[in-house]
Design an enzyme around this catalytic site. Sequence first.
Site, PDB file in Angstrom:
ATOM      1  N   ARG A   8       0.438   5.128  19.456  1.00 52.49           N
ATOM      2  CA  ARG A   8       0.922   6.348  19.901  1.00 52.49           C
ATOM      3  C   ARG A   8       1.746   6.080  21.082  1.00 52.49           C
ATOM      4  O   ARG A   8       1.568   5.433  21.684  1.00 52.49           O
ATOM      5  CB  ARG A   8      -0.254   7.217  20.229  1.00 52.49           C
ATOM      6  CG  ARG A   8      -0.030   8.471  20.616  1.00 52.49           C
ATOM      7  CD  ARG A   8      -1.074   9.540  20.780  1.00 52.49           C
ATOM      8  NE  ARG A   8      -1.540   8.913  22.064  1.00 52.49           N
ATOM      9  CZ  ARG A   8      -2.769   9.292  22.594  1.00 52.49           C
ATOM     10  NH1 ARG A   8      -3.332  10.432  21.895  1.00 52.49           N
ATOM     11  NH2 ARG A   8      -3.309   8.970  23.829  1.00 52.49           N
ATOM     12  N   LYS A  24       4.521  -8.068  12.324  1.00 52.19           N
ATOM     13  CA  LYS A  24       3.827  -8.567  10.866  1.00 52.19           C
ATOM     14  C   LYS A  24       4.203  -9.747  10.355  1.00 52.19           C
ATOM     15  O   LYS A  24       5.534 -10.018  10.451  1.00 52.19           O
ATOM     16  CB  LYS A  24       4.207  -7.240  10.114  1.00 52.19           C
ATOM     17  CG  LYS A  24       3.434  -7.325   8.854  1.00 52.19           C
ATOM     18  CD  LYS A  24       3.697  -6.159   7.741  1.00 52.19           C
ATOM     19  CE  LYS A  24       3.009  -6.237   6.349  1.00 52.19           C
ATOM     20  NZ  LYS A  24       3.246  -5.187   5.737  1.00 52.19           N
ATOM     21  N   ARG A  43       0.893  -1.185  -0.158  1.00 43.63           N
ATOM     22  CA  ARG A  43       0.247  -0.035  -0.052  1.00 43.63           C
ATOM     23  C   ARG A  43       0.744   1.034  -0.031  1.00 43.63           C
ATOM     24  O   ARG A  43       2.059   1.247   0.551  1.00 43.63           O
ATOM     25  CB  ARG A  43      -0.857  -0.122   1.344  1.00 43.63           C
ATOM     26  CG  ARG A  43      -1.960  -1.099   1.155  1.00 43.63           C
ATOM     27  CD  ARG A  43      -2.962  -0.787   2.510  1.00 43.63           C
ATOM     28  NE  ARG A  43      -3.580   0.550   2.290  1.00 43.63           N
ATOM     29  CZ  ARG A  43      -3.761   1.457   3.098  1.00 43.63           C
ATOM     30  NH1 ARG A  43      -2.807   1.289   4.178  1.00 43.63           N
ATOM     31  NH2 ARG A  43      -4.474   2.474   3.120  1.00 43.63           N
TER      32      ARG A  43
END
Length: 267
Positions: free
Chosen positions: A265, A130, A65
């Site tokens: 975050r 991942k 992406r």
Amino acid sequence: MDRSNYEALDGAAVAAALGELATSFSLVLLPECDSTNSRLLADPPPDDGLIHVLATDLQTAGRGRRGRVWQSWPGAGLTFSALWRFAPGAPVPAGLSLVAGLAVARALEELGVEGVQLKWPNDVLIHGKKLAGILVELIPGRGRTPAAVVGIGINLHLPPDAGVEYPTGVTDLAHCLAVPPGSNQLLGRVLAQLYRLFDLYAAAGFTALRGAWQQRNAFADLPVRIVGEAEALTGICAGVDEDGALLLQTQGGLRRVLSGEVSLRLA
């Protein structure tokens, strides 16, 4: 190029893994390919009622992406793309990458992988690292049957010096299972799950699969930061809605996010 330490793609072996679903697919397996997504987009196969799959042992120009590169090494991963056609009026764009991620997750869970998580909108994680990525690209209609090319890359056995960058790290199936599956079994399992879930998705939309996706949401109720939008957004991840949009609880209220990158975050 040393190919002696892994299983090459084989049509008969993939068909055996698919079982009775094998007749629904048309498989093209290449030892090497630039980008499976690009090939299917540039020259879509005929609309003959079959799901056309292009898989390769080595992808030399894989894409992710937002213009990212999907890195590939011999035997390191499974990379393939599938051209899915939907009936006119079917809910093609919204939620498609989430359904594909859920299909990968279920296939991995069938194989005994634990800690499978989904990161909106297109990553599959194992305990936060991942394992797989998904790229969905739509084929313009122009009077034709609505269609999408679904590209999937799954890490099987990354080389020690791979150097793949990801905020929370990367992993592969060799680190998740004592005896990881071969490429053919894995491809068959994932295609079977895609078939079942896309069939349900086409009939009932993402609403029918939302709960299953939410159960695997890697960032459920965690503070997240959304980048890539007109403005950066921070808030608490409140899951996804019936269209597959991310729900973000901000100081100004609940916001829907349709695109962008999600990152944890800093506390």
